[in-house]
Design an enzyme around this catalytic site. Sequence first.
Site, PDB file in Angstrom:
ATOM      1  N   PHE A   1       7.853  66.651  37.632  1.00  0.00           N
ATOM      2  CA  PHE A   1       6.966  65.509  38.071  1.00  0.00           C
ATOM      3  C   PHE A   1       7.490  64.698  39.334  1.00  0.00           C
ATOM      4  O   PHE A   1       8.874  65.098  39.607  1.00  0.00           O
ATOM      5  CB  PHE A   1       6.753  64.735  36.788  1.00  0.00           C
ATOM      6  CG  PHE A   1       5.747  63.423  37.178  1.00  0.00           C
ATOM      7  CD1 PHE A   1       4.348  63.796  37.310  1.00  0.00           C
ATOM      8  CD2 PHE A   1       6.003  62.137  37.568  1.00  0.00           C
ATOM      9  CE1 PHE A   1       3.227  63.028  37.620  1.00  0.00           C
ATOM     10  CE2 PHE A   1       5.115  61.162  38.072  1.00  0.00           C
ATOM     11  CZ  PHE A   1       3.829  61.587  38.085  1.00  0.00           C
TER      12      PHE A   1
ATOM     13  N   ASP B   1      10.707  62.879  28.766  1.00  0.00           N
ATOM     14  CA  ASP B   1       9.718  62.010  29.406  1.00  0.00           C
ATOM     15  C   ASP B   1       8.462  61.752  28.400  1.00  0.00           C
ATOM     16  O   ASP B   1       7.689  62.558  28.183  1.00  0.00           O
ATOM     17  CB  ASP B   1       9.148  62.669  30.659  1.00  0.00           C
ATOM     18  CG  ASP B   1       8.326  61.565  31.454  1.00  0.00           C
ATOM     19  OD1 ASP B   1       7.674  60.761  30.875  1.00  0.00           O
ATOM     20  OD2 ASP B   1       7.882  61.915  32.855  1.00  0.00           O
TER      21      ASP B   1
ATOM     22  N   LYS C   1       0.848  54.352  30.517  1.00  0.00           N
ATOM     23  CA  LYS C   1      -0.248  55.530  30.149  1.00  0.00           C
ATOM     24  C   LYS C   1      -0.497  55.266  28.567  1.00  0.00           C
ATOM     25  O   LYS C   1      -1.240  54.332  28.359  1.00  0.00           O
ATOM     26  CB  LYS C   1       0.287  56.981  30.311  1.00  0.00           C
ATOM     27  CG  LYS C   1       0.200  57.299  31.758  1.00  0.00           C
ATOM     28  CD  LYS C   1       1.467  56.682  32.786  1.00  0.00           C
ATOM     29  CE  LYS C   1       1.519  57.534  34.088  1.00  0.00           C
ATOM     30  NZ  LYS C   1       2.568  56.544  34.931  1.00  0.00           N
TER      31      LYS C   1
ATOM     32  N   PHE D   1       2.224  62.207  49.254  1.00  0.00           N
ATOM     33  CA  PHE D   1       0.740  62.153  48.836  1.00  0.00           C
ATOM     34  C   PHE D   1       0.220  60.603  48.584  1.00  0.00           C
ATOM     35  O   PHE D   1      -1.047  60.483  48.792  1.00  0.00           O
ATOM     36  CB  PHE D   1       0.725  62.975  47.527  1.00  0.00           C
ATOM     37  CG  PHE D   1       1.410  62.312  46.271  1.00  0.00           C
ATOM     38  CD1 PHE D   1       2.658  62.836  46.083  1.00  0.00           C
ATOM     39  CD2 PHE D   1       1.155  61.253  45.556  1.00  0.00           C
ATOM     40  CE1 PHE D   1       3.570  62.209  45.036  1.00  0.00           C
ATOM     41  CE2 PHE D   1       1.645  60.821  44.553  1.00  0.00           C
ATOM     42  CZ  PHE D   1       3.207  61.260  44.349  1.00  0.00           C
TER      43      PHE D   1
HETATM   44  N1  PM9 Z   1       2.316  59.153  36.887  1.00  0.00           N
HETATM   45  C1  PM9 Z   1       0.101  59.304  37.322  1.00  0.00           C
HETATM   46  O1  PM9 Z   1      -0.708  58.858  37.916  1.00  0.00           O
HETATM   47  C2  PM9 Z   1       1.271  57.412  38.499  1.00  0.00           C
HETATM   48  C3  PM9 Z   1       2.036  57.832  39.805  1.00  0.00           C
HETATM   49  S1  PM9 Z   1       2.156  59.253  40.343  1.00  0.00           S
HETATM   50  C4  PM9 Z   1       0.928  59.403  41.316  1.00  0.00           C
HETATM   51  O2  PM9 Z   1       0.107  60.377  36.690  1.00  0.00           O
HETATM   52  C5  PM9 Z   1       5.194  61.089  34.307  1.00  0.00           C
HETATM   53  C6  PM9 Z   1       4.823  62.085  33.400  1.00  0.00           C
HETATM   54  C7  PM9 Z   1       4.115  60.301  34.686  1.00  0.00           C
HETATM   55  C8  PM9 Z   1       4.555  59.356  35.591  1.00  0.00           C
HETATM   56  C9  PM9 Z   1       3.518  58.669  36.437  1.00  0.00           C
HETATM   57  C10 PM9 Z   1       5.942  58.934  35.685  1.00  0.00           C
HETATM   58  C11 PM9 Z   1       6.442  57.642  36.576  1.00  0.00           C
HETATM   59  C12 PM9 Z   1       6.794  59.411  35.043  1.00  0.00           C
HETATM   60  N2  PM9 Z   1       6.363  60.667  34.087  1.00  0.00           N
HETATM   61  O3  PM9 Z   1       4.456  55.334  37.610  1.00  0.00           O
HETATM   62  O4  PM9 Z   1       6.555  54.733  37.603  1.00  0.00           O
HETATM   63  O5  PM9 Z   1       3.096  60.639  34.979  1.00  0.00           O
HETATM   64  O6  PM9 Z   1       5.354  54.089  35.692  1.00  0.00           O
HETATM   65  O7  PM9 Z   1       5.964  56.359  35.861  1.00  0.00           O
HETATM   66  C13 PM9 Z   1       1.453  58.641  37.492  1.00  0.00           C
HETATM   67  P1  PM9 Z   1       5.446  55.243  36.743  1.00  0.00           P
END
Ligand code: PM9
Length: 458
Positions: free
Chosen positions: A123, A214, A257, A449
């Site tokens: 990720f 994660d 999430k 990105f």
């Molecule tokens: N995920 C998503 O949109 C937001 C930022 S990246 C574009 O999917 C995982 C599996 C994620 C994630 C964030 C993070 C980081 C860690 N692991 O955004 O810092 O999908 O709260 O978490 C995004 P934070």
Amino acid sequence: MKYVPEPFRIKTVEPIKMTTREFRQDAIREAGYNTFLLKSEDVYIDLLTDSGTNAMSDAQWAALQLGDEAYAGSRNFYDLERTIQEVYGYKHVVPTHQGRAAEHIMSRLLIKPGDFVPGNMYFTTTRLHQELAGGTFNDAIIDEAHDPSCTHPFKGNFDVKKLQALVDKVGPKRIPYISAATCVNMAGGQPISIANLHELRAFADKHGLKIMLDNTRTVENAYFIQKREAGFANKSVKQIVREICSFTDGCTSSAKKDGLVNIGGFLATNDEDFFVASKEQVVIYEGLHTYGGLAGRDMAAMAQGIRESVANDDYIKYRVEQVNFFGDLLSAAGVPHVVPHGGHAIFLDARAFLPHIDQEQFPAQALAAEIYVETGVRAMERGNVSAGRNKETGQNYRPKLELVRLTIPRRVYTQSHLEYAAEGIINVFQKRDCVKGLRFTFEPSALRFFQARFETVG
Ligand code: PM9
């Protein structure tokens, strides 16, 4: 039933702006063909991300009023700690302002320069923190995960043979932990099975390795296990969530999430020494260990959101099946996308959608921009731009998956919003030959990105 009805009713509404095609053409050009650089108010349906875009419940809004904003020892911290211990089963909790802050702390503490961190696909933020700590990510997901059309029910599974090959090559001492994710984001929101977690635990124990989870989308993953894995149909999602976490030694989590909040995250562990060290780090980078960069009220909303996510199975069933409904609309029209449908998003297969655009001209980026112009729907690139450049060769990674993610915020959009979005995407598919590739006009050095800018080619 083709659409699982919402287990809630709407109490507050937020008006959204309707725009014209000409307006959107100008807006995307000004945004350098990067949907992250659009203004939110210029977007009709925002499917950029499910991160922090959740609608909170009345109980969460009420919890905000109960924020204890003391610098130290806020009662909301203790409530959050108890909730995480009960729902996920870990002993110790360190709050952080969001997931990547927990990743930062964990990576700094556990990874040494020259280490290798195997995971079930990378990720973006997770890999960056591993690299900043001097580590190298090693992809150990099953091959099926890289094939958008393969219908394996658990495409988030590890291939233990790949892990064994890494151990044979570098030895277990240079592997600080195995990084395991639930509902693997970059693979299309694909789940990992309990059977695979069993196998993973046995492998880790054999080599004396830790497993760090994660935990960002564990509730969604648990729903897939209940639905697809033999022996789990009669277990509640809450029970399955505990079971998933029980295979691991600790976790990092973005509560933006599954946790149903707009901000928040945490690190959790069963290891006393790692907990003490994490508390030292959180004070340096986030704030005191009883608030970790959050207001008391944020922790109150987070605790309530985590409880709601597993309170019964109705919410998660509606949530994942809504995503599935949207995917089915696209399937019916032959629009190429990743199957089986993931838990949080539908991922268009941009290589199959736009076969005339080479990966060096970023077909997924171009497709996300075109979808915005056609519909006012905002999506996100998850392909060559997100993957970045190989540190050693300087070349773009050219990942096998060149995807556009249409991410469904939780409890926000209705069936007709999704029908509108699907109709617009089907229109783009019918005139796909007109879509042009892109080239960089500005390329950031990390997580490009988010802020990159482009112009059309030709
Ligand atoms: N995920 C998503 O949109 C937001 C930022 S990246 C574009 O999917 C995982 C599996 C994620 C994630 C964030 C993070 C980081 C860690 N692991 O955004 O810092 O999908 O709260 O978490 C995004 P934070």
